[in-house]
Design a protein around this motif. Sequence first.
Motif, PDB file in Angstrom:
ATOM      1  N   ARG A   1     -12.605   5.784  14.101  1.00 45.16           N
ATOM      2  CA  ARG A   1     -11.148   5.257  14.291  1.00 45.16           C
ATOM      3  C   ARG A   1     -10.315   6.064  15.112  1.00 45.16           C
ATOM      4  O   ARG A   1      -9.258   5.629  15.528  1.00 45.16           O
ATOM      5  CB  ARG A   1     -10.593   4.534  13.084  1.00 45.16           C
TER       6      ARG A   1
ATOM      7  N   ARG B   1       0.435   4.843   0.064  1.00 46.15           N
ATOM      8  CA  ARG B   1      -0.690   6.094   0.266  1.00 46.15           C
ATOM      9  C   ARG B   1      -0.068   7.189  -0.545  1.00 46.15           C
ATOM     10  O   ARG B   1       0.769   7.597  -0.029  1.00 46.15           O
ATOM     11  CB  ARG B   1      -0.859   6.350   1.825  1.00 46.15           C
TER      12      ARG B   1
ATOM     13  N   ARG C   1      -1.918   3.496  -4.463  1.00 49.19           N
ATOM     14  CA  ARG C   1      -3.541   3.569  -4.070  1.00 49.19           C
ATOM     15  C   ARG C   1      -3.685   4.920  -4.502  1.00 49.19           C
ATOM     16  O   ARG C   1      -3.083   6.026  -4.351  1.00 49.19           O
ATOM     17  CB  ARG C   1      -3.958   3.620  -2.654  1.00 49.19           C
TER      18      ARG C   1
ATOM     19  N   CYS D   1      -4.452  -4.743   4.048  1.00 47.53           N
ATOM     20  CA  CYS D   1      -3.211  -3.692   4.143  1.00 47.53           C
ATOM     21  C   CYS D   1      -3.806  -2.872   5.549  1.00 47.53           C
ATOM     22  O   CYS D   1      -3.039  -1.761   5.642  1.00 47.53           O
ATOM     23  CB  CYS D   1      -3.128  -2.761   2.948  1.00 47.53           C
ATOM     24  N   GLY D   2      -4.894  -3.132   6.033  1.00 49.84           N
ATOM     25  CA  GLY D   2      -5.212  -2.233   7.432  1.00 49.84           C
ATOM     26  C   GLY D   2      -4.037  -2.646   8.486  1.00 49.84           C
ATOM     27  O   GLY D   2      -3.386  -3.689   8.524  1.00 49.84           O
TER      28      GLY D   2
ATOM     29  N   ASP E   1      -6.761   9.265  -1.741  1.00 48.63           N
ATOM     30  CA  ASP E   1      -7.863   9.084  -0.868  1.00 48.63           C
ATOM     31  C   ASP E   1      -7.995  10.140   0.031  1.00 48.63           C
ATOM     32  O   ASP E   1      -8.096  10.073   1.416  1.00 48.63           O
ATOM     33  CB  ASP E   1      -7.416   7.904   0.081  1.00 48.63           C
TER      34      ASP E   1
ATOM     35  N   LEU F   1       0.922  -1.302  -0.152  1.00 47.54           N
ATOM     36  CA  LEU F   1       0.108   0.084   0.048  1.00 47.54           C
ATOM     37  C   LEU F   1       0.961   1.393  -0.092  1.00 47.54           C
ATOM     38  O   LEU F   1       1.577   1.449   1.089  1.00 47.54           O
ATOM     39  CB  LEU F   1      -1.073   0.193   1.191  1.00 47.54           C
TER      40      LEU F   1
ATOM     41  N   ARG G   1     -15.025  11.587  -0.193  1.00 44.08           N
ATOM     42  CA  ARG G   1     -13.496  11.118   0.152  1.00 44.08           C
ATOM     43  C   ARG G   1     -13.280   9.992  -0.825  1.00 44.08           C
ATOM     44  O   ARG G   1     -14.034   9.349  -1.588  1.00 44.08           O
ATOM     45  CB  ARG G   1     -13.418  10.674   1.609  1.00 44.08           C
TER      46      ARG G   1
ATOM     47  N   GLY H   1      -8.956  -3.173   3.649  1.00 43.87           N
ATOM     48  CA  GLY H   1      -8.385  -2.121   4.594  1.00 43.87           C
ATOM     49  C   GLY H   1      -9.339  -2.133   5.837  1.00 43.87           C
ATOM     50  O   GLY H   1     -10.341  -1.579   5.994  1.00 43.87           O
ATOM     51  N   THR H   2      -8.702  -2.914   6.695  1.00 44.50           N
ATOM     52  CA  THR H   2      -9.404  -3.191   8.158  1.00 44.50           C
ATOM     53  C   THR H   2      -9.617  -1.723   8.868  1.00 44.50           C
ATOM     54  O   THR H   2     -10.609  -1.707   9.709  1.00 44.50           O
ATOM     55  CB  THR H   2      -8.766  -4.154   9.022  1.00 44.50           C
ATOM     56  N   ASN H   3      -8.844  -0.969   8.651  1.00 47.47           N
ATOM     57  CA  ASN H   3      -9.097   0.386   9.545  1.00 47.47           C
ATOM     58  C   ASN H   3     -10.118   1.134   9.233  1.00 47.47           C
ATOM     59  O   ASN H   3     -11.037   1.285  10.147  1.00 47.47           O
ATOM     60  CB  ASN H   3      -7.869   1.570   9.078  1.00 47.47           C
ATOM     61  N   ASP H   4     -10.613   1.252   8.113  1.00 47.53           N
ATOM     62  CA  ASP H   4     -11.954   1.752   7.577  1.00 47.53           C
ATOM     63  C   ASP H   4     -12.959   0.722   7.708  1.00 47.53           C
ATOM     64  O   ASP H   4     -14.086   0.906   8.334  1.00 47.53           O
ATOM     65  CB  ASP H   4     -11.741   2.267   6.548  1.00 47.53           C
TER      66      ASP H   4
ATOM     67  N   MET I   1     -10.024  -1.419  -2.645  1.00 47.01           N
ATOM     68  CA  MET I   1      -9.955  -1.618  -1.173  1.00 47.01           C
ATOM     69  C   MET I   1     -11.375  -2.061  -1.131  1.00 47.01           C
ATOM     70  O   MET I   1     -12.388  -1.596  -1.264  1.00 47.01           O
ATOM     71  CB  MET I   1      -9.746  -0.285  -0.591  1.00 47.01           C
TER      72      MET I   1
HETATM   73  C1  PEP Z   1      -7.736   1.034   5.766  1.00 44.81           C
HETATM   74  O1  PEP Z   1      -8.606   1.640   5.890  1.00 44.81           O
HETATM   75  O2  PEP Z   1      -7.467  -0.066   6.377  1.00 44.81           O
HETATM   76  C2  PEP Z   1      -6.392   1.531   5.021  1.00 44.81           C
HETATM   77  C3  PEP Z   1      -5.214   0.822   5.016  1.00 44.81           C
HETATM   78  O3  PEP Z   1      -6.611   2.848   4.464  1.00 44.81           O
HETATM   79  P1  PEP Z   1      -6.216   4.304   5.552  1.00 44.81           P
HETATM   80  O4  PEP Z   1      -5.774   3.633   6.797  1.00 44.81           O
HETATM   81  O5  PEP Z   1      -5.317   5.188   4.438  1.00 44.81           O
HETATM   82  O6  PEP Z   1      -7.660   4.803   5.424  1.00 44.81           O
END
Ligand code: PEP
Length: 590
Positions: A474, A305, A341, A511-512, A344, A303, A367, A461-464, A438
């Motif tokens: 988050r 960014r 990517r 990739c989170g 974003d 990833l 976004r 993308g586990t973060n989102d 993603m």
């Molecule tokens: C995610 O959302 O998991 C991610 C990898 O993207 P970002 O943290 O840049 O939103």
Amino acid sequence: MFDTNEIEIHLQGIGVSPGICIGKAYLVGREGVDIVDKYLIDEADLQKEIKRFKSAVKNANDKLQKIIESTPEGLRENAYILETHKVMFKDKMLYGKTIETIKNERVNAEWALKKVVSNVKIMFNNMTDAYLQGRVADFVHVSESIMQNLVGAKAVDIAAIDKRVILVAKDISPAETSQIQLEKIKGLVTDLGGKTSHTGIIARTLEIPAVQGLDNATRTIKNDDIIIVDGNSGMVIVHPTDHTLIEFEERQSRFEEYRAVITRDSHLPAETIDGFKLKVMGNIELPEEVVSVINYGGDGIGLFRTEFQYLSQFHFPSEDELFEQYKDVIEVMAPRSVTIRTLDISGDKAVSYAAVSEEKNPVLGLRGIRYCLKKPEVFKTQLRAILRASAFGKIKILFPMISCQEEVMAAKKMVAEAADSLEKAGLPFDENIEIGIMIEVPSAAIMADVLAKEVDFFSIGTNDLIQYSLAVDRVNKEVAHLYQPLNPAIIRMIKRVADVAKNSHVKVFMCGEMAGDPVNIPILLGLGIKRLSMNPQSIPAVKKIIRALNAEDAKRFTKDVLKETTETGVLERVFQTYGSTLFDIGYTES
Ligand code: PEP
Ligand code: MG
């Protein structure tokens, strides 16, 4: 009255570079730049005042150039950050506006500059985005170096520090951080800044512990105070008791041992005991982070960014600028692949130089791909740059924030148009470039079977995905306890995406942050996720646990995990079955 020197004080900030150090505090100030007077300039002297400002900019610029040239070898890759500061010296918002203010308001250069900077700060004040906050910090650093020249203040000479200390400052600019000599500076502590600050990035490259965002460190800590900096937890302890000192000395040596052991083996392949091979890659935000991915044994960039290139300046970057940066990354990583990517940014991030209306709820707003589809000229410029760079190595394109099929179709159409325009111009590119999306919005996970038909790969993308699935912001501390990567709902969602990907012959990446925590690896392995991408420093530990696991066992284990109904239940099972494996790799729960 208490004698504060005797009391142990704990300060909590953001750990931006891991590791623990103990030593004497050395406060660095920015005297002279905070307080400036306002006075009026006679009409006849206006040009002289403007000239004074221009020469202060030139002097600041020359000084930065000297710093760039004398940057130690190990930090060369960070010179790019300083180059972006050089560009800022002539930015319209700073340079042009200050001259305009001197002229229009007939005020002294110091006052004009101060006013311009405070307007920019106000403009960005309501934005919670960490990236953008970091870029405002860059803007302030640049303006402070001009101010130092205007008021004749002495700049902090970090290079001249001649004893082993921990730097404590309101803020330390990347230019100052680059002058750090490792044998002198043990660690960094600042009131401002956070994870995505450039100073943090440089500290991570230097591998010195750093804690930022402490708010009041410079008011609480005095010169020569003994302090402990824990870059892992973000804690700074002032006047530690003997008991605390012993505890942290032990922690420090455990951490150093752990880092040494884990890094020693980081170039070994990520292969389980029973021969199941995984790819462990790095996430980067800046081209210069490529070096850490390689040093930590990453199998590629999973990833990249790309927001930073847009947010580090106050106008859209050109196709050539983007192309050069992507090409640099590709060439250093070759023959390993790089997943770029596309932009974003959300509405609030773009507002600095693009006319987008203010959004009440930017995280659910314009976004990622939504922004790019609304701004085809911005999107096309980036796609052309990515495609042009694809002639120099293995690139994959990744679209963020996909929530429906139409967005994938529209984005792919834009790629086809960009490719077409390059072909007409006779510029080479990879005609078989892989395109992925993603999976970070629940609707994309639910529709994965439909979306799989349109793409070459998924990247979870586990973060989102966690944020949107569990309705947990988050970055909100109040609900942090509900932000649960191993919540059964999240495990089921990942399972669905992995199963669809397998049946549709589409590759699946994660990739989170979830991918970078060893505690999650047995379950991810059991679900069949073979490609993981994470912050570079997590690579060695993840590779190490993979080498200690058996893939068949992990599959059986994960079947049982899927019967659990709470995150606590899942975690209990993980520690029952894999506790000793995690212990063996030196894992400690944070
Ligand atoms: C995610 O959302 O998991 C991610 C990898 O993207 P970002 O943290 O840049 O939103
Ligand atoms: Mg995301």
